[in-house]
Design a protein around this motif. Structure first.
Motif, PDB file in Angstrom:
ATOM      1  N   TYR A   1       0.718  -1.205   0.231  1.00 18.73           N
ATOM      2  CA  TYR A   1       0.019   0.208   0.117  1.00 18.73           C
ATOM      3  C   TYR A   1       0.909   1.471   0.007  1.00 18.73           C
ATOM      4  CZ  TYR A   1      -4.166  -2.670   1.103  1.00 18.73           C
ATOM      5  OH  TYR A   1      -5.179  -3.765   0.809  1.00 18.73           O
ATOM      6  N   SER A   2       1.726   1.209   0.854  1.00 18.49           N
ATOM      7  CA  SER A   2       2.672   2.746   0.923  1.00 18.49           C
ATOM      8  C   SER A   2       3.539   2.990   0.234  1.00 18.49           C
ATOM      9  CB  SER A   2       3.129   2.703   2.341  1.00 18.49           C
ATOM     10  OG  SER A   2       4.019   1.605   2.720  1.00 18.49           O
TER      11      SER A   2
ATOM     12  N   GLY B   1      -2.058   6.211   6.682  1.00 17.52           N
ATOM     13  CA  GLY B   1      -3.173   6.934   6.243  1.00 17.52           C
ATOM     14  C   GLY B   1      -3.760   6.598   5.054  1.00 17.52           C
ATOM     15  N   MET B   2      -3.903   4.999   4.619  1.00 18.63           N
ATOM     16  CA  MET B   2      -4.636   4.755   3.362  1.00 18.63           C
ATOM     17  C   MET B   2      -5.607   3.665   3.765  1.00 18.63           C
ATOM     18  SD  MET B   2      -1.002   4.164   1.052  1.00 18.63           S
ATOM     19  CE  MET B   2      -2.174   4.100  -0.355  1.00 18.63           C
ATOM     20  N   PRO B   3      -6.482   3.625   2.968  1.00 18.82           N
ATOM     21  CA  PRO B   3      -7.612   2.636   3.017  1.00 18.82           C
ATOM     22  C   PRO B   3      -7.146   1.298   2.692  1.00 18.82           C
ATOM     23  CG  PRO B   3      -7.824   3.918   0.738  1.00 18.82           C
ATOM     24  CD  PRO B   3      -7.114   4.533   1.410  1.00 18.82           C
TER      25      PRO B   3
ATOM     26  N   PRO C   1      -5.273  -3.677   8.318  1.00 17.22           N
ATOM     27  CA  PRO C   1      -5.842  -2.428   8.547  1.00 17.22           C
ATOM     28  C   PRO C   1      -5.205  -1.369   9.454  1.00 17.22           C
ATOM     29  CG  PRO C   1      -7.484  -4.245   8.664  1.00 17.22           C
ATOM     30  CD  PRO C   1      -5.999  -4.867   8.679  1.00 17.22           C
ATOM     31  N   GLN C   2      -4.853  -2.164  10.682  1.00 15.62           N
ATOM     32  CA  GLN C   2      -4.394  -1.245  11.746  1.00 15.62           C
ATOM     33  C   GLN C   2      -2.946  -0.413  11.385  1.00 15.62           C
ATOM     34  OE1 GLN C   2      -3.332  -3.034  15.594  1.00 15.62           O
ATOM     35  NE2 GLN C   2      -4.665  -1.735  16.559  1.00 15.62           N
ATOM     36  N   VAL C   3      -1.966  -1.119  10.590  1.00 17.08           N
ATOM     37  CA  VAL C   3      -1.105  -0.389  10.264  1.00 17.08           C
ATOM     38  C   VAL C   3      -1.448   0.540   8.954  1.00 17.08           C
ATOM     39  CG1 VAL C   3       1.334  -0.747   9.235  1.00 17.08           C
ATOM     40  CG2 VAL C   3       0.558  -2.001  11.284  1.00 17.08           C
ATOM     41  N   ILE C   4      -2.012  -0.111   7.878  1.00 24.60           N
ATOM     42  CA  ILE C   4      -2.210   0.518   6.855  1.00 24.60           C
ATOM     43  C   ILE C   4      -3.112   1.820   7.031  1.00 24.60           C
ATOM     44  CG2 ILE C   4      -2.942   0.559   4.352  1.00 24.60           C
ATOM     45  CD1 ILE C   4      -0.608  -0.999   4.954  1.00 24.60           C
ATOM     46  N   GLU C   5      -4.144   2.026   7.717  1.00 28.73           N
ATOM     47  CA  GLU C   5      -4.882   2.864   7.967  1.00 28.73           C
ATOM     48  C   GLU C   5      -4.432   3.750   9.017  1.00 28.73           C
ATOM     49  OE1 GLU C   5      -8.988   1.303   8.594  1.00 28.73           O
ATOM     50  OE2 GLU C   5      -9.022   0.643   6.601  1.00 28.73           O
ATOM     51  N   GLY C   6      -3.862   3.059   9.830  1.00 32.82           N
ATOM     52  CA  GLY C   6      -3.219   4.065  11.356  1.00 32.82           C
ATOM     53  C   GLY C   6      -1.876   4.667  11.060  1.00 32.82           C
ATOM     54  N   TRP C   7      -1.196   4.117  10.170  1.00 36.89           N
ATOM     55  CA  TRP C   7       0.334   4.669  10.235  1.00 36.89           C
ATOM     56  C   TRP C   7       0.305   5.143   8.885  1.00 36.89           C
ATOM     57  CZ3 TRP C   7       3.896   6.232  13.336  1.00 36.89           C
ATOM     58  CH2 TRP C   7       5.084   6.465  12.746  1.00 36.89           C
TER      59      TRP C   7
END
Length: 341
Positions: free
Chosen positions: A65-66, A104-106, A96-102
């Motif tokens: 993702y990132s 900032g991506m869906p 989800p916790q890392v991708i959305e939380g760290w």
């Protein structure tokens, strides 16, 4: 069977990398560098490339993702060039916790992103001109705001046209995808005696679609390593990690590792570990991890017992035993196990 270790990503990266480099002469074949939401792994992998001569160096994992597929391909090609063809690209969807939380991506389309990233990396390393439109657009089309892009191929010449790609996966659909398209598999909390019951079906289904050119799927798994008459006590060192993953890596109903513990048959224990961990009672969560869980995912005990554990991992399909040496002489532990492989 090869022998590898996971670099400690929570401490001093230079000290951890120097230790891995020192174990190269003891027989270690590969080192894996995690990232999570700590130090980035490519920087540390580049340092390892300069400090070693033979070790394979892998990311475990770069999330899909990132970084764009183009950047992931460039990073792997750069590491492969610096190391003289010793790179291993470990990829995964993370959670989800890392991708959305760290980042900032869906957290969307994890399987599609993984498949697309693997496909694009392989095409880039072959120096194809990339004109691809899917989850990622290369180049960006006008209808999505593109104005100046044109199809490109990687400027430099990769050392290898095919860098081994390993996918970290746990759920049935993701494991099925791994068995279909990856060179290797990076499971977590792997219990050899229970692996076939949990993953045998998805692995077989994915293998049925696998290209013969990829060869057999390689599997990387293992655990804490301690050898000696009193070494069984070292199993308890696995408790905090198991509790972290089963209890803390995600919310209730959105924790892949908790789902795995349930699939292993520890349903009530998994619920209790998560309940305690999310309440901030981390020590109690670690204490709630079943003794059997700790024993079966580690290699700790007298020499004869540890040799039996090594064979259990081999029989479960593990082709690279990934260990964390515990004790004052990690080089001796690596030398000993390497002599058995």
């Amino acid at each position: 069977m090869e022998l590898s270790m996971m670099l400690d990503y929570a401490g001093d990266p230079r000290r951890a990398a120097d230790q891995a480099a020192a174990l190269e002469s003891a027989g270690l074949d590969a080192v894996w560098v995690a990232e999570a939401w700590g130090f980035d792994s490519p920087t540390i992998m580049g340092y390892l490339a300069a400090r070693t001569e033979r070790l394979k160096i892998g990311s475990a994992i770069l999330n899909v993702y990132s970084r764009t597929p183009g950047l992931i391909a460039q990073t792997a090609a750069g590491l492969d060039a610096l190391s003289g063809g010793r790179a291993l690209l470990g990829l995964g969807a993370s959670g989800p916790q890392v991708i959305e939380g760290w980042h900032g991506m869906p957290y969307d389309k994890p399987l599609g992103r993984t498949r697309e990233t693997v496909e694009l990396c392989r095409r880039i390393w072959r120096r194809e001109t990339i004109d691809h439109h899917g989850i990622t657009d290369m180049p960006l089309p006008p209808e999505k705001g593109g104005r100046h892009g044109k199809p490109l191929k990687i400027l430099t010449r990769p050392v290898r046209p095919a860098i081994p790609v390993y996918i970290a996966s746990l759920g049935p659909a993701n494991v099925r995808l791994t068995a279909e398209i990856a060179d290797g598999w990076l499971p977590t909390l792997f219990i050899p005696e229970k692996a076939a019951a949990v993953w045998g079906g998805p692995l077989a289904e994915g293998a049925a679609k696998r290209s013969p050119e990829l060869g057999p799927l390689r599997t990387v798994a293992g655990g804490l390593l301690a050898i000696g008459d009193d070494a069984a006590a070292a199993r308890d060192l696995a408790r905090p990690q198991i509790a972290l993953y089963v209890g803390g890596m995600g919310a209730v109903g959105k924790n892949f590792y908790n789902d795995l513990a349930v699939a292993y048959g520890y349903e009530e224990e998994a619920r209790r570990i998560q309940e305690l961990y999310l309440a901030g009672r981390k020590r109690d969560a670690a204490a709630a991890v079943p003794d059997e869980f700790c024993e079966l995912m580690t290699l700790c005990g007298p020499e004869g017992y540890v040799r039996e554990r090594v064979e259990a991992f081999r029989e479960a399909g593990v082709t690279m035993l990934n260990v964390t040496p515990v004790g004052p002489d990690p080089a001796k532990l690596i030398e000993t196990v390497k002599s058995w492989l």
